[in-house]
Scaffold this motif. Structure first.
Motif, mmCIF file in Angstrom:
data_model
loop_
_atom_site.group_PDB
_atom_site.id
_atom_site.type_symbol
_atom_site.label_atom_id
_atom_site.label_comp_id
_atom_site.label_asym_id
_atom_site.label_seq_id
_atom_site.Cartn_x
_atom_site.Cartn_y
_atom_site.Cartn_z
ATOM 1 N N ARG A 1 4.083 2.301 -3.432
ATOM 2 C CA ARG A 1 3.262 3.512 -3.302
ATOM 3 C C ARG A 1 2.885 3.869 -1.868
ATOM 4 O O ARG A 1 2.326 4.933 -1.642
ATOM 5 N N LYS B 1 1.521 7.480 -2.028
ATOM 6 C CA LYS B 1 2.226 8.354 -2.955
ATOM 7 C C LYS B 1 1.576 8.304 -4.335
ATOM 8 O O LYS B 1 1.347 7.223 -4.884
ATOM 9 N N MET B 2 1.280 9.493 -4.873
ATOM 10 C CA MET B 2 0.730 9.584 -6.220
ATOM 11 C C MET B 2 1.067 10.960 -6.775
ATOM 12 O O MET B 2 0.880 11.963 -6.085
ATOM 13 N N SER C 1 2.385 12.837 -1.306
ATOM 14 C CA SER C 1 2.029 11.786 -0.362
ATOM 15 C C SER C 1 0.861 12.282 0.485
ATOM 16 O O SER C 1 0.841 13.428 0.916
#
Length: 190
Positions: free
Chosen positions: A104, A133-134, A138
């Motif tokens: 992530r 990152k989700m 980002s």
């Protein structure tokens, strides 16, 4: 559209409020027990700085293929670690957590600000910036923190308690959740 958003936000706040009522064991008791039962080697200033240097070097590889190996060599098999968001008592679970983190984050920069010690605890003051990152997005995030670290005779971490502000270092910056978090707990600056 506003009505749907308001309903969604009300539902999110209600779920968060109800989940906060769930009874969880106190991290304070776990910390106290681990701090009393886990003895590291006695430290001096040079050793504390060396611990900080190794710690920062390993976490500067976060988000790269070599991070998991670097982190694995940093920690003992049995340990206590509380990074403010998660708590672990063995390296296997910690490494699994690190593998998830590694997927992530990218563009990680960790800087050692200072290192000091008291008896068998090193206090590592650090700064970390990274891209998180989700939901396909980002976001660049940054935080300051201090890690209390004890090591064994093999120079492996056996105890780590991180002190940092997840509200301002993570939660407020998350897509979707950040807006709800800011609304529920606004940051006041005067």
């Amino acid at each position: 559209m506003m009505k749907i958003f308001t309903t969604l936000m009300t539902t999110v706040v209600a779920v968060l409020g109800l989940s906060a009522c769930k009874s969880l064991p106190s991290y304070s008791q776990d910390y106290t027990q681990a701090d009393q039962n886990i003895q590291g080697i006695s430290l001096n200033d040079e050793q504390a700085h060396e611990i900080g240097t190794r710690f920062v070097a390993a976490f500067n590889t976060l988000g790269t293929p070599k991070f998991v190996n670097q982190a694995s060599s940093l920690y003992a098999d049995q340990l206590y670690i509380n990074d403010t968001l998660s708590q672990f008592s063995n390296k296997q679970d910690l490494i699994q957590h690190f593998e998830g983190m590694n997927n992530r984050v990218s563009n990680v920069t960790v800087k050692l600000i200072s290192a000091t010690h008291h008896e068998d605890s090193a206090y590592i003051h650090w700064y970390m910036a990274y891209d998180f990152k989700m939901f396909g997005r980002s976001k660049t995030m940054a935080s300051y923190g201090i890690s209390e670290i004890k090591i064994n005779a093999k120079q492996q971490i056996i105890f780590q308690q991180d002190y940092w502000d997840p509200a301002n270092g993570l939660y407020r910056s998350l897509p979707v959740f950040g807006g709800a978090y800011k609304w529920v707990l606004p940051f006041k600056k005067s």
